[in-house]
Design a protein around this motif. Structure first.
Motif, short mmCIF file in Angstrom:
data_model
loop_
_atom_site.label_atom_id
_atom_site.label_comp_id
_atom_site.label_asym_id
_atom_site.label_seq_id
_atom_site.Cartn_x
_atom_site.Cartn_y
_atom_site.Cartn_z
N LEU A 1 0.81 -1.21 0.00
CA LEU A 1 0.00 0.00 0.00
C LEU A 1 0.85 1.27 0.00
N ARG A 2 1.99 1.25 0.68
CA ARG A 2 2.80 2.46 0.75
C ARG A 2 3.32 2.90 -0.61
N ASP A 3 3.33 2.00 -1.56
CA ASP A 3 3.81 2.33 -2.91
C ASP A 3 2.68 2.81 -3.82
N LEU A 4 1.46 2.83 -3.33
CA LEU A 4 0.30 3.07 -4.18
C LEU A 4 -0.39 4.39 -3.85
N THR A 5 -1.19 4.84 -4.80
CA THR A 5 -2.08 5.99 -4.58
C THR A 5 -3.50 5.47 -4.50
N VAL A 6 -4.19 5.85 -3.43
CA VAL A 6 -5.56 5.40 -3.21
C VAL A 6 -6.50 6.58 -3.38
N GLY A 7 -7.49 6.41 -4.23
CA GLY A 7 -8.51 7.44 -4.43
C GLY A 7 -9.77 7.10 -3.67
N VAL A 8 -10.17 7.98 -2.75
CA VAL A 8 -11.34 7.76 -1.91
C VAL A 8 -12.49 8.61 -2.44
N VAL A 9 -13.54 7.97 -2.91
CA VAL A 9 -14.70 8.66 -3.47
C VAL A 9 -15.81 8.67 -2.42
N GLY A 10 -16.08 9.86 -1.88
CA GLY A 10 -17.03 9.99 -0.79
C GLY A 10 -16.28 10.15 0.51
N THR A 11 -16.34 11.34 1.10
CA THR A 11 -15.54 11.62 2.30
C THR A 11 -16.42 11.96 3.49
#
Length: 333
Positions: free
Chosen positions: A152-162
């Motif tokens: 996970l530390r190497d990735l970009t996570v997109g969170v839709v809905g905050t």
């Protein structure tokens, strides 16, 4: 919260529909303290059993079964003025129609940690190919996969809905050291250390897209074919929101041709009548679901991210409180 038991004359009556045994125990233990009388049934609300609510202005319903407008009309005829759905989402009820005939619909808040924890579990399982690994191990093939997992530390996570759940997911992601992007249809306060971007930018730049938006006409197929086509090669989709946030045929096509690395789905379009039922030995009446379950890089669970003891207690207690507060307002009109 602490509640003082009111005198019997101040009690309101609630009919609870679609109540599982563990829910019933909580309802029956909490109701006296909050000052309500209960009638509980395991049956989902329908025109056939609406009569059970004849002495209740308030009812509590499960999210597991849709409520028809015909049923809403019958409830109104019986004097019901308030429906508390034991869920955050309203997609099983035509809220506008209910309000047009004089029935108020309210939802409940429950521990966002239940869904947030589950979401992180799904992410980790997806990027470490847990499904195919467990399948091979169950067949006594103990060789490692030919493709290594990702961190996970190497990735970009997109969170839709905050909202509450999306924010709880972001809090957990901070501990993994990954980059986080966020998008919300509604304006919300900025989150420290998180870049808020438009949805197209989020899907283009994310290795994982995780969905936590409510389902509405505006958010239906929020992740549609055009946006799925713009996702990074090898990216993952995680959905613990609502199935119809994703255009399922487009997702299947992208998984089939290898453009996406995988998906982890706790919700599916057309899950109604399938999830929460025992279909062992029977054909699954949803071709999309059957196809997704065949894929070694797709995890499917039956809409259970919320399913914890803490969240259940929150749901039951808040459903009772909502009905009690409606009754109090009604008595003072």
């Amino acid at each position: 919260m602490r509640y003082h038991e009111p005198p019997p004359t101040d009690r309101c009556a609630i009919t609870v529909y679609g109540c599982a045994p563990d829910e019933a125990l909580l309802f029956e233990s909490l109701a006296p303290r909050i000052g309500v009388r209960l009638q509980v049934t395991s049956e989902a609300i329908s025109t056939d059993n609406a009569e059970l609510a004849a002495e209740s202005r308030c009812i509590s319903v499960s999210h597991k079964s849709p409520i028809s407008n015909q049923t809403l009309l019958r409830l109104k005829q019986l004097g019901v003025g308030y429906i508390s759905t034991r869920s955050v989402g309203f997609d099983h009820i035509d809220v506008e129609f209910a309000e047009s005939i004089g029935i108020t619909v309210g939802n409940v808040a429950y521990s966002p940690d239940s869904v947030a924890d589950y979401t992180l579990m799904l992410m980790l399982m997806a990027i470490r190919q847990a499904k195919s690994t467990i399948r091979r191990t169950d067949d006594h093939d103990y060789r490692p996969a030919t493709t290594r997992g990702r961190e996970l530390r190497d990735l970009t996570v997109g969170v839709v809905g905050t909202g509450r759940i999306g924010a709880a997911v972001i809090d957990r992601l901070r501990g993994f050291g990954c980059d986080v992007l966020a998008h919300d249809i509604r304006p919300r306060p900025a989150t420290e250390g998180v870049a808020h971007v438009d949805l197209d930018t989020l899907v283009e730049r994310s290795d994982i897209v995780t969905l936590h938006a409510p389902l509405s006409a505006e958010s239906h197929h929020l992740l549609d074919r055009r946006r799925i086509d713009r996702m990074r090669p090898g990216a993952y989709v995680v959905n613990t929101g609502r199935g119809a946030l994703v255009e399922t045929p487009a997702l299947i096509a992208a998984l089939d041709d290898g453009r996406l690395g995988g998906a982890a789905l706790d919700v599916i379009e057309g899950e109604q009548g399938i999830f929460y039922a025992d279909l062992r030995g029977r054909e699954v009446p949803n071709g999309w679901l059957a196809r997704l379950q065949e894929m070694p890089n797709v995890l499917v669970s039956p809409h259970i991210a919320y399913f914890t003891d803490h969240a259940l207690r929150d749901t039951v207690e808040n459903s009772i409180v909502n009905c009690r507060e409606f009754e109090s307002r009604f008595q003072h009109v």
